[in-house]
Motif scaffolding. Sequence first.
Motif, PDB file in Angstrom:
ATOM      1  N   UNK A   1      -4.145  11.077   1.481  1.00  0.00           N
ATOM      2  CA  UNK A   1      -5.331  11.845   1.846  1.00  0.00           C
ATOM      3  C   UNK A   1      -4.788  13.123   2.479  1.00  0.00           C
ATOM      4  N   UNK A   2      -4.885  14.208   1.746  1.00  0.00           N
ATOM      5  CA  UNK A   2      -4.201  15.453   2.106  1.00  0.00           C
ATOM      6  C   UNK A   2      -4.517  15.905   3.530  1.00  0.00           C
ATOM      7  N   UNK A   3      -3.455  16.174   4.282  1.00  0.00           N
ATOM      8  CA  UNK A   3      -3.525  16.669   5.666  1.00  0.00           C
ATOM      9  C   UNK A   3      -4.196  15.694   6.626  1.00  0.00           C
ATOM     10  N   UNK A   4      -4.354  14.420   6.215  1.00  0.00           N
ATOM     11  CA  UNK A   4      -4.965  13.422   7.096  1.00  0.00           C
ATOM     12  C   UNK A   4      -4.020  12.240   7.294  1.00  0.00           C
ATOM     13  N   UNK A   5      -3.712  11.517   6.208  1.00  0.00           N
ATOM     14  CA  UNK A   5      -2.831  10.351   6.285  1.00  0.00           C
ATOM     15  C   UNK A   5      -2.271  10.051   4.897  1.00  0.00           C
ATOM     16  N   UNK A   6      -1.031   9.575   4.885  1.00  0.00           N
ATOM     17  CA  UNK A   6      -0.376   9.228   3.629  1.00  0.00           C
ATOM     18  C   UNK A   6      -0.011   7.744   3.655  1.00  0.00           C
ATOM     19  N   UNK A   7      -0.709   6.965   2.843  1.00  0.00           N
ATOM     20  CA  UNK A   7      -0.397   5.541   2.667  1.00  0.00           C
ATOM     21  C   UNK A   7       0.677   5.491   1.581  1.00  0.00           C
ATOM     22  N   UNK A   8       1.935   5.655   1.999  1.00  0.00           N
ATOM     23  CA  UNK A   8       3.017   5.943   1.062  1.00  0.00           C
ATOM     24  C   UNK A   8       3.769   4.722   0.545  1.00  0.00           C
ATOM     25  N   UNK A   9       3.411   3.536   0.991  1.00  0.00           N
ATOM     26  CA  UNK A   9       4.133   2.346   0.551  1.00  0.00           C
ATOM     27  C   UNK A   9       3.160   1.280   0.068  1.00  0.00           C
ATOM     28  N   UNK A  10       3.371   0.812  -1.159  1.00  0.00           N
ATOM     29  CA  UNK A  10       2.561  -0.280  -1.699  1.00  0.00           C
ATOM     30  C   UNK A  10       2.845  -1.558  -0.916  1.00  0.00           C
ATOM     31  N   UNK A  11       1.820  -2.366  -0.721  1.00  0.00           N
ATOM     32  CA  UNK A  11       1.989  -3.661  -0.072  1.00  0.00           C
ATOM     33  C   UNK A  11       2.237  -4.681  -1.185  1.00  0.00           C
ATOM     34  N   UNK A  12       3.454  -5.253  -1.261  1.00  0.00           N
ATOM     35  CA  UNK A  12       3.782  -6.183  -2.344  1.00  0.00           C
ATOM     36  C   UNK A  12       2.816  -7.362  -2.411  1.00  0.00           C
ATOM     37  N   UNK A  13       2.485  -7.733  -3.641  1.00  0.00           N
ATOM     38  CA  UNK A  13       1.653  -8.908  -3.906  1.00  0.00           C
ATOM     39  C   UNK A  13       0.245  -8.817  -3.324  1.00  0.00           C
ATOM     40  N   UNK A  14      -0.236  -7.610  -3.004  1.00  0.00           N
ATOM     41  CA  UNK A  14      -1.576  -7.481  -2.410  1.00  0.00           C
ATOM     42  C   UNK A  14      -2.690  -7.388  -3.436  1.00  0.00           C
ATOM     43  N   UNK A  15      -2.340  -7.194  -4.690  1.00  0.00           N
ATOM     44  CA  UNK A  15      -3.352  -7.078  -5.728  1.00  0.00           C
ATOM     45  C   UNK A  15      -2.710  -6.783  -7.071  1.00  0.00           C
ATOM     46  N   UNK A  16      -3.539  -6.420  -8.043  1.00  0.00           N
ATOM     47  CA  UNK A  16      -3.038  -6.166  -9.388  1.00  0.00           C
ATOM     48  C   UNK A  16      -3.791  -5.000 -10.024  1.00  0.00           C
TER      49      UNK A  16
END
Length: 185
Positions: free
Chosen positions: A164-179
Motif C-alpha cells: 500500500x504505497x506510502x502506508x505499509x508494505x506486506x512484503x512477505x507471504x505467510x507460508x501455507x496460509x492459503x492458495x
Amino acid sequence: MRRIIALLLAVPLLVLSQTTAASAQSVKGSFEYHVGDALIQSLGFPAGNQAIATNGDVVTIVATGTFDTVTNSATGGGTFTHHVAATGQTITGTFTTTGLVSFQSYGDATPQGLPASFFGGKLMLSGTATPDAAPSVHLPLTLTIECDLGSPPASAVEGVRVNVKDVINFSKSVPESGANVYILQ
C-alpha cells in the motif's frame, strides 16, 4: 498449491477446462485469477491468503478477477483484513483492481497432472484500497500473487504480497496460509 492437486482432480469444474497447452515463455490470453475466494474455499482451503509486514502487521486478501496479457488489462478486486500487531486493531475494507503490471508465467499445470488451462506464475496488479471505516479514502496499492503450479523457479513461494504505497508494505507471504490459481479462458 501442489498440495491441492488431489482435490482439484475431483472437482467437476475441471471438466469444463480447456486443454490448450502453452509454454511458460509464450503465454498470451485472458485468465481468471483466484486468491482464497469461493473456488479456492470449495477445495478445502481457508478464506484468503496472508502476507506480513516487517512490523508484524498481517493482511488477509480474498480476490477474484481477470487479466489479459494481450490487452495488458485487469479487472476484479476483493476484500482485505489488516491486523495491526501493535494495537490488536483490525481494519477491513475492499480493493478494486485497476490494471495489470506484469505476469510471469510458470507454464501450465500439466506437470502436476492438472488440466492445461490451469497455470502458475507471478502476477502483479495495481489497485485501489478503501477502508470500510473511511470510504472516502482511496489508497493506491500493488498486489503480487504467486502460484507455484507449472515449472516455477526454486525461489517461488505460493502466496500474496501487498504494497500500500506510502502506508505499509506486506512484503512477505505467510507460508501455507492459503492458495491461488490462474485459469486460462
